[in-house]
Design a protein around this motif. Sequence first.
Motif, PDB file in Angstrom:
ATOM      1  N   THR A   2      14.418  66.229  57.476  1.00  0.00           N
ATOM      2  CA  THR A   2      15.170  66.977  58.471  1.00  0.00           C
ATOM      3  C   THR A   2      15.380  66.104  59.687  1.00  0.00           C
ATOM      4  N   GLU A   3      16.614  65.952  60.099  1.00  0.00           N
ATOM      5  CA  GLU A   3      16.922  65.134  61.263  1.00  0.00           C
ATOM      6  C   GLU A   3      16.357  65.781  62.530  1.00  0.00           C
ATOM      7  N   PRO A   4      15.689  65.012  63.388  1.00  0.00           N
ATOM      8  CA  PRO A   4      15.200  65.573  64.651  1.00  0.00           C
ATOM      9  C   PRO A   4      16.367  65.855  65.590  1.00  0.00           C
ATOM     10  N   SER A   5      16.071  66.595  66.617  1.00  0.00           N
ATOM     11  CA  SER A   5      17.071  66.873  67.643  1.00  0.00           C
ATOM     12  C   SER A   5      17.634  65.572  68.186  1.00  0.00           C
ATOM     13  N   ALA A   6      18.933  65.579  68.469  1.00  0.00           N
ATOM     14  CA  ALA A   6      19.581  64.352  68.948  1.00  0.00           C
ATOM     15  C   ALA A   6      18.969  63.866  70.248  1.00  0.00           C
ATOM     16  N   ALA A   7      18.381  64.771  71.003  1.00  0.00           N
ATOM     17  CA  ALA A   7      17.823  64.378  72.301  1.00  0.00           C
ATOM     18  C   ALA A   7      16.331  64.076  72.236  1.00  0.00           C
ATOM     19  N   PHE A   8      15.729  64.210  71.047  1.00  0.00           N
ATOM     20  CA  PHE A   8      14.286  64.057  70.947  1.00  0.00           C
ATOM     21  C   PHE A   8      13.892  62.592  70.963  1.00  0.00           C
ATOM     22  N   VAL A   9      12.937  62.243  71.811  1.00  0.00           N
ATOM     23  CA  VAL A   9      12.375  60.892  71.861  1.00  0.00           C
ATOM     24  C   VAL A   9      10.877  61.023  71.663  1.00  0.00           C
ATOM     25  N   HIS A  10      10.367  60.475  70.558  1.00  0.00           N
ATOM     26  CA  HIS A  10       8.939  60.582  70.269  1.00  0.00           C
ATOM     27  C   HIS A  10       8.168  59.662  71.204  1.00  0.00           C
ATOM     28  N   PRO A  11       7.101  60.153  71.808  1.00  0.00           N
ATOM     29  CA  PRO A  11       6.377  59.320  72.785  1.00  0.00           C
ATOM     30  C   PRO A  11       5.699  58.107  72.162  1.00  0.00           C
ATOM     31  N   TYR A  12       5.416  58.131  70.836  1.00  0.00           N
ATOM     32  CA  TYR A  12       4.719  57.016  70.207  1.00  0.00           C
ATOM     33  C   TYR A  12       5.662  56.097  69.424  1.00  0.00           C
ATOM     34  N   LEU A  13       6.912  56.481  69.258  1.00  0.00           N
ATOM     35  CA  LEU A  13       7.857  55.704  68.448  1.00  0.00           C
ATOM     36  C   LEU A  13       9.053  55.311  69.313  1.00  0.00           C
ATOM     37  N   PRO A  14       9.051  54.092  69.834  1.00  0.00           N
ATOM     38  CA  PRO A  14      10.130  53.693  70.741  1.00  0.00           C
ATOM     39  C   PRO A  14      11.508  53.746  70.101  1.00  0.00           C
ATOM     40  N   ASN A  15      11.588  53.521  68.787  1.00  0.00           N
ATOM     41  CA  ASN A  15      12.897  53.518  68.126  1.00  0.00           C
ATOM     42  C   ASN A  15      13.411  54.913  67.824  1.00  0.00           C
ATOM     43  N   SER A  16      12.728  55.950  68.328  1.00  0.00           N
ATOM     44  CA  SER A  16      13.214  57.307  68.134  1.00  0.00           C
ATOM     45  C   SER A  16      14.234  57.710  69.191  1.00  0.00           C
ATOM     46  N   ALA A  17      14.467  56.866  70.176  1.00  0.00           N
ATOM     47  CA  ALA A  17      15.486  57.160  71.182  1.00  0.00           C
ATOM     48  C   ALA A  17      16.834  57.315  70.484  1.00  0.00           C
ATOM     49  N   PRO A  18      17.601  58.362  70.800  1.00  0.00           N
ATOM     50  CA  PRO A  18      18.848  58.636  70.082  1.00  0.00           C
ATOM     51  C   PRO A  18      19.798  57.441  69.994  1.00  0.00           C
ATOM     52  N   GLU A  19      19.972  56.727  71.100  1.00  0.00           N
ATOM     53  CA  GLU A  19      20.914  55.609  71.079  1.00  0.00           C
ATOM     54  C   GLU A  19      20.422  54.476  70.184  1.00  0.00           C
ATOM     55  N   VAL A  20      19.088  54.289  70.139  1.00  0.00           N
ATOM     56  CA  VAL A  20      18.529  53.247  69.273  1.00  0.00           C
ATOM     57  C   VAL A  20      18.665  53.645  67.806  1.00  0.00           C
ATOM     58  N   ARG A  21      18.398  54.911  67.505  1.00  0.00           N
ATOM     59  CA  ARG A  21      18.559  55.397  66.133  1.00  0.00           C
ATOM     60  C   ARG A  21      20.000  55.219  65.661  1.00  0.00           C
ATOM     61  N   ARG A  22      20.951  55.579  66.520  1.00  0.00           N
ATOM     62  CA  ARG A  22      22.362  55.472  66.141  1.00  0.00           C
ATOM     63  C   ARG A  22      22.746  54.020  65.910  1.00  0.00           C
ATOM     64  N   GLU A  23      22.251  53.135  66.753  1.00  0.00           N
ATOM     65  CA  GLU A  23      22.554  51.709  66.605  1.00  0.00           C
ATOM     66  C   GLU A  23      21.999  51.165  65.293  1.00  0.00           C
ATOM     67  N   MET A  24      20.782  51.601  64.927  1.00  0.00           N
ATOM     68  CA  MET A  24      20.169  51.151  63.676  1.00  0.00           C
ATOM     69  C   MET A  24      20.947  51.671  62.471  1.00  0.00           C
ATOM     70  N   LEU A  25      21.351  52.943  62.504  1.00  0.00           N
ATOM     71  CA  LEU A  25      22.115  53.510  61.400  1.00  0.00           C
ATOM     72  C   LEU A  25      23.469  52.826  61.259  1.00  0.00           C
ATOM     73  N   ASP A  26      24.123  52.569  62.388  1.00  0.00           N
ATOM     74  CA  ASP A  26      25.422  51.894  62.343  1.00  0.00           C
ATOM     75  C   ASP A  26      25.297  50.488  61.751  1.00  0.00           C
ATOM     76  N   ALA A  27      24.181  49.831  62.051  1.00  0.00           N
ATOM     77  CA  ALA A  27      23.998  48.457  61.574  1.00  0.00           C
ATOM     78  C   ALA A  27      23.917  48.383  60.047  1.00  0.00           C
ATOM     79  N   VAL A  28      23.397  49.455  59.426  1.00  0.00           N
ATOM     80  CA  VAL A  28      23.267  49.453  57.958  1.00  0.00           C
ATOM     81  C   VAL A  28      24.336  50.314  57.299  1.00  0.00           C
TER      82      VAL A  28
END
Length: 470
Positions: A2-28
């Motif tokens: 289940t995809e997390p909320s677009a605005a959710f940033v996990h405090p222990y996972l820096p790559n959970s920031a929405p813009e970082v997630r989108r950048e990673m998905l776009d790259a692949v």
Amino acid sequence: MTEPSAAFVHPYLPNSAPEVRREMLDAVGAASVDEFYADVPEALRLGRPLELPAPLLAEQDLARHVRGLLAKNRSTEDRLSFLGHGTYRHYVPAVVDEVINRSEFLTAYAGEPYEDHGRFQALFQYQSLMAELLAMDVVNVPTYDGYQATATALAMAGRLTGRRRVLVVSDVLPEKHSKVHDFVRVHLELELVPTAGGTADVAAAAARLGDDVAAIWVETPSATGAVEAALPALATAAHAAGALLVVGTDPIGYGVLTPPAEQGADVVCGDIQSLGLHQWFGGAHGGFIAVADDEALVMELPSRLFGLASTDVPGEVGFGDVAYERTSFARREEGKEWVGTAAALWGIAAGVYLALMGPAGMAELGELLLARTRYAQQRLAAVPGVRLGDDALHLREFTVDVSGTGRSAAELVAALRAEGIEPGIVVGEELLLVCVTELTGQADIDRLATCLAAACGTPSDRQIPQEQRA
């Protein structure tokens, strides 16, 4: 997933920031994280977020939370346990833990000879002891577990024969069958052959043999603890059809039982958890594969082997890789299979265990396991309404049919748990798998039988509150 909320940033996972997630998905080139799990069947997916607490900001709060979770566990040291089903409670000598907790073993992840401090020699000794126990020439450094070892053994048979079909002639743990299927499904087809009386039906297996069969796969003891008595006949049938006999086994009984290699097996594989590894909460596991000193077989082994090597000093020897060029370490993507982190530490534990036990100790243990198993079978079969699942010889585990008690296996398990007993694993609506080891005393078995008999009272008795019974 289940995809997390677009605005959710996990405090222990820096790559959970929405813009970082989108950048990673776009790259692949992926639209969502779900695309990475396309091969995982829907039935195996959770379908909801994990039930995690709100982020804990202080380390001490997190530690307290985890301690609370761990406190819910109940180990088989705390209760009278008859649980097995692939992970067993055998005695682990204190020196085993002492040796494997030494820093040169515990932290030697993938050391080379100049930083090894004896790990290669310890694994060579493990291989040698296992080979002696199994009456085989070559044993590998442990794989992750016995499931992987079995899958690899079957894959080896497929590569050697160039065939695709595997006949499964024993009762196999469902989890093991599933794991093996996942591992080999691209190259091999697993075909189940019904068993007869708990062991292989040789005639049925022979009838299904053909020039497309790579191997006959036998488990002994089987998922229900049945010891296979027809290995020579199965080996003869397999070899006549140009197939291999692959035997999955637990080495704990070969102080008294005839090793599969002496009954015609080409590849013997299994798990070393019983040899000095704790049951814990799912066990420590390591897989072994054993073959004859045949170049065709040895060169199909994907995992590492250690052997004696000469040195520059006359009279001295070292320990190093054997046929290293066949591994994925040397050949990378052209290797037989990819081999990464293994369970080498558990190989050292099993080596220490076997060295302590020796041939006489393993023989004594095997005799004790057979005797305890038979005693438990007799005591439970004497309970009214209970009968044995089959008439085969069993080692350590066996099934009891409780259909005559008027209660289901799950109901009986619940009743005995209330008495502080884990009576076994429910493997059918009216079938219970019971396990005994050298740590299960006669008094323990007697208590199980007594409590089982009490739980199997007549339906009218069960309607009377306990405090009102005579």
